[in-house]
Design a protein around this motif. Structure first.
Motif, mmCIF file in Angstrom:
data_model
loop_
_atom_site.group_PDB
_atom_site.id
_atom_site.type_symbol
_atom_site.label_atom_id
_atom_site.label_comp_id
_atom_site.label_asym_id
_atom_site.label_seq_id
_atom_site.Cartn_x
_atom_site.Cartn_y
_atom_site.Cartn_z
ATOM 1 N N ALA A 132 -10.317 10.270 -3.623
ATOM 2 C CA ALA A 132 -9.260 10.843 -4.454
ATOM 3 C C ALA A 132 -8.154 11.444 -3.596
ATOM 4 N N GLY A 133 -8.225 11.212 -2.288
ATOM 5 C CA GLY A 133 -7.321 11.895 -1.376
ATOM 6 C C GLY A 133 -6.118 11.110 -0.900
ATOM 7 N N ASN A 134 -5.970 9.838 -1.335
ATOM 8 C CA ASN A 134 -4.806 9.076 -0.857
ATOM 9 C C ASN A 134 -3.865 8.638 -1.964
ATOM 10 N N GLY A 135 -4.149 9.038 -3.199
ATOM 11 C CA GLY A 135 -3.229 8.766 -4.301
ATOM 12 C C GLY A 135 -3.462 7.471 -5.038
ATOM 13 N N PHE A 136 -4.270 6.566 -4.470
ATOM 14 C CA PHE A 136 -4.464 5.289 -5.157
ATOM 15 C C PHE A 136 -5.035 5.491 -6.555
ATOM 16 N N PHE A 137 -6.041 6.360 -6.679
ATOM 17 C CA PHE A 137 -6.722 6.521 -7.959
ATOM 18 C C PHE A 137 -5.995 7.462 -8.924
ATOM 19 N N ASP A 138 -4.859 8.013 -8.526
ATOM 20 C CA ASP A 138 -4.116 8.881 -9.449
ATOM 21 C C ASP A 138 -3.825 8.174 -10.776
ATOM 22 N N PRO A 139 -3.299 6.927 -10.759
ATOM 23 C CA PRO A 139 -3.071 6.241 -12.043
ATOM 24 C C PRO A 139 -4.366 5.957 -12.794
ATOM 25 N N THR A 140 -5.475 5.800 -12.068
ATOM 26 C CA THR A 140 -6.768 5.592 -12.723
ATOM 27 C C THR A 140 -7.152 6.828 -13.523
ATOM 28 N N GLU B 1 -12.642 14.075 -1.664
ATOM 29 C CA GLU B 1 -11.328 14.603 -1.306
ATOM 30 C C GLU B 1 -10.701 13.848 -0.138
ATOM 31 N N ALA B 2 -11.445 12.959 0.488
ATOM 32 C CA ALA B 2 -10.985 12.270 1.689
ATOM 33 C C ALA B 2 -9.932 11.213 1.364
ATOM 34 N N PRO B 3 -9.014 10.939 2.305
ATOM 35 C CA PRO B 3 -8.004 9.894 2.106
ATOM 36 C C PRO B 3 -8.532 8.495 2.396
ATOM 37 N N VAL B 4 -9.754 8.411 2.866
ATOM 38 C CA VAL B 4 -10.388 7.133 3.170
ATOM 39 C C VAL B 4 -11.728 7.094 2.437
ATOM 40 N N PHE C 37 1.385 -8.400 4.684
ATOM 41 C CA PHE C 37 0.985 -8.237 3.284
ATOM 42 C C PHE C 37 -0.228 -7.311 3.197
ATOM 43 N N GLY C 38 -0.369 -6.684 2.047
ATOM 44 C CA GLY C 38 -1.481 -5.765 1.896
ATOM 45 C C GLY C 38 -1.970 -5.671 0.472
ATOM 46 N N PHE C 39 -2.731 -4.621 0.236
ATOM 47 C CA PHE C 39 -3.380 -4.390 -1.051
ATOM 48 C C PHE C 39 -2.983 -3.016 -1.572
ATOM 49 N N ASP C 40 -2.871 -2.913 -2.888
ATOM 50 C CA ASP C 40 -2.560 -1.681 -3.597
ATOM 51 C C ASP C 40 -1.070 -1.337 -3.498
ATOM 52 N N LEU C 41 -0.660 -0.485 -4.465
ATOM 53 C CA LEU C 41 0.768 -0.199 -4.614
ATOM 54 C C LEU C 41 1.028 1.291 -4.741
ATOM 55 N N GLY C 42 0.500 2.070 -3.790
ATOM 56 C CA GLY C 42 0.814 3.487 -3.775
ATOM 57 C C GLY C 42 2.276 3.706 -3.449
ATOM 58 N N PRO C 43 2.761 4.929 -3.602
ATOM 59 C CA PRO C 43 4.170 5.225 -3.303
ATOM 60 C C PRO C 43 4.574 4.799 -1.891
ATOM 61 N N LYS C 44 3.689 4.976 -0.929
ATOM 62 C CA LYS C 44 4.048 4.626 0.448
ATOM 63 C C LYS C 44 4.198 3.119 0.607
ATOM 64 N N GLN C 45 3.270 2.345 0.020
ATOM 65 C CA GLN C 45 3.384 0.895 0.113
ATOM 66 C C GLN C 45 4.682 0.414 -0.533
ATOM 67 N N GLN C 46 5.037 1.013 -1.657
ATOM 68 C CA GLN C 46 6.261 0.602 -2.335
ATOM 69 C C GLN C 46 7.491 0.864 -1.465
ATOM 70 N N GLU C 47 7.505 2.004 -0.789
ATOM 71 C CA GLU C 47 8.638 2.310 0.091
ATOM 72 C C GLU C 47 8.648 1.374 1.299
ATOM 73 N N GLN C 48 7.477 1.042 1.820
ATOM 74 C CA GLN C 48 7.406 0.119 2.955
ATOM 75 C C GLN C 48 7.881 -1.279 2.568
ATOM 76 N N ILE C 49 7.642 -1.687 1.337
ATOM 77 C CA ILE C 49 8.157 -2.973 0.868
ATOM 78 C C ILE C 49 9.679 -2.924 0.820
ATOM 79 N N ARG C 50 10.225 -1.807 0.377
ATOM 80 C CA ARG C 50 11.690 -1.676 0.309
ATOM 81 C C ARG C 50 12.335 -1.746 1.689
ATOM 82 N N THR C 51 11.646 -1.200 2.699
ATOM 83 C CA THR C 51 12.224 -1.180 4.045
ATOM 84 C C THR C 51 11.917 -2.445 4.839
ATOM 85 N N GLY C 52 11.028 -3.287 4.326
ATOM 86 C CA GLY C 52 10.654 -4.492 5.044
ATOM 87 C C GLY C 52 9.501 -4.314 6.005
ATOM 88 N N ALA C 53 8.934 -3.098 6.075
ATOM 89 C CA ALA C 53 7.748 -2.895 6.915
ATOM 90 C C ALA C 53 6.570 -3.681 6.347
#
Length: 360
Positions: free
Chosen positions: A66-74, A95-98, A290-306
């Motif tokens: 529950a520590g990295n935000g992925f499950f927040d929408p869940t 509470e861990a991010p991993v 390419f990767g998996f999941d669409l947390g806020p950070k992944q979305q921003e990285q897609i916008r920047t081309g990372a």
């Protein structure tokens, strides 16, 4: 003869009109069995006193990170369903991010001994680790639903609904990765699949394998497989990277190869690290990542081309449906029903269309 035909046609028209009026007049107010749909739609009088017998239903949802935000929408999806059905929802998780499976199991062992719990929802990323919990829950009369990660061998599998994206959906990412590399004009190089998971992490391991096999197929079909070294580790479940220094570990992996043209990460922990590594090495838009999941950070990285793109698994549904399913099981006797939340490939062209109301 014409007069007879006109009379028959008029009779048919009147009959159709009468039938339509009959249907529009509320004639489906009762079922064939004689009961009214309004009465049948009401909650059973005994539902709120199921198991705990305290006049309310209480469900617990427990995740392995529950520590990295992925499950927040869940959790949001679960809360929406709980509010709709008048259920008290307890949201729990490591509470861990991993991935922290020991911590999740510790929480689950507390939950199944709580006499107020009427239903249990849990993620099951480690194959074979949850059998005792399922058996204890069933012995206590608590129905179970799994979500997100699928353990095909879990105890009582056929009696437990599952909501989630099939791991084979990662093949969509593998295909996109290979096509991106071909379209880039790369003459050769390494394609890597970094991961932190162990042999027992069924879900993520299968994702890596599916993406790897799909990338190989696309390259082979294009007659280009011999031009590239496609490396997903000795078991095709990923090249091991250090979870305690994840970004630097991915940077080191890319630098050690010296010719990386593409990479794929299979979960919400390694994917942002891949994007950070690409950015740190100033390779934005220069490698296919390419990767998996669409947390806020992944979305921003897609916008920047990372990141070139990432796969979403619609985690909102992974919370909403298990709550609804357990409620239906308790109130209606509906047997375990699985829901495939499918895959959603998001790139720079589509990234602004997702995540509008916490769904991704």
């Amino acid at each position: 003869m014409k007069k007879i035909l006109k009379t028959l046609a008029l009779g048919a028209s009147v009959s159709l009109i009468a039938t339509a009026a009959f249907a529009q007049g509320g004639t489906l107010g009762k079922a064939v069995g004689g009961y009214s749909f309004e009465d049948a739609a009401k909650e059973a009088a005994t539902t709120k006193d199921f198991h705990s017998k305290d006049g309310k239903l209480t469900f617990a949802i427990v995740t392995h990170t529950a520590g990295n935000g992925f499950f927040d929408p869940t959790y949001v999806g679960a809360q929406v369903a709980a509010d709709a059905f008048g259920i008290n929802l307890i949201k729990l998780g490591s509470e861990a991010p991993v991935d922290d499976i020991p911590r999740e199991i510790e929480i689950l062992n507390q939950v199944i001994n709580d006499p107020t719990i009427d239903g249990l929802i849990m993620t099951t990323p480690q194959s074979g680790a949850y059998d005792d919990i399922v058996k204890k829950a069933f012995a206590n009369g608590i129905p179970v639903a799994t979500t997100n990660s699928f353990d095909p061998k879990i105890a009582n599998r056929s009696q437990i609904s599952h909501t989630g994206q099939l791991s084979t959906a990662a093949a969509i990412g593998g295909e996109a990765l290979a096509k991106c590399i071909i379209d880039s004009g790369a003459k050769g190089g390494s394609i890597i699949f970094p991961s932190t998971t162990t042999l027992g992490n069924e879900e993520v391991n299968r994702r890596v394998t599916a993406a790897f096999e799909a990338a190989v197929k696309v390259l082979n079909d294009a007659g280009r497989l011999a031009d590239f070294k496609v490396d997903a580790g000795p078991e095709n479940i990923g090249i091991d990277v250090n979870k305690d220094d994840i970004t630097n570990s991915v940077v080191s992996l890319i630098e050690s190869r010296g010719d990386v043209v593409g990479a794929f990460a299979a979960n919400g922990f390694v994917t942002p690290a891949l994007g950070d590594a690409v950015a740190q090495l100033k390779l934005n838009g220069k490698v296919c990542a390419f990767g998996f999941d669409l947390g806020p950070k992944q979305q921003e990285q897609i916008r920047t081309g990372a990141l070139t793109g990432s796969l979403g698994q619609q985690p909102f549904l992974q919370g909403f449906w298990p709550v609804a399913q357990l409620y239906l099981q308790i109130d209606r006797g509906v047997s375990a029903a699985n829901l495939d939340t499918s895959a959603q490939l998001v790139t720079k062209d589509t990234v602004d269309l997702v995540g509008k109301r916490f769904e991704n």
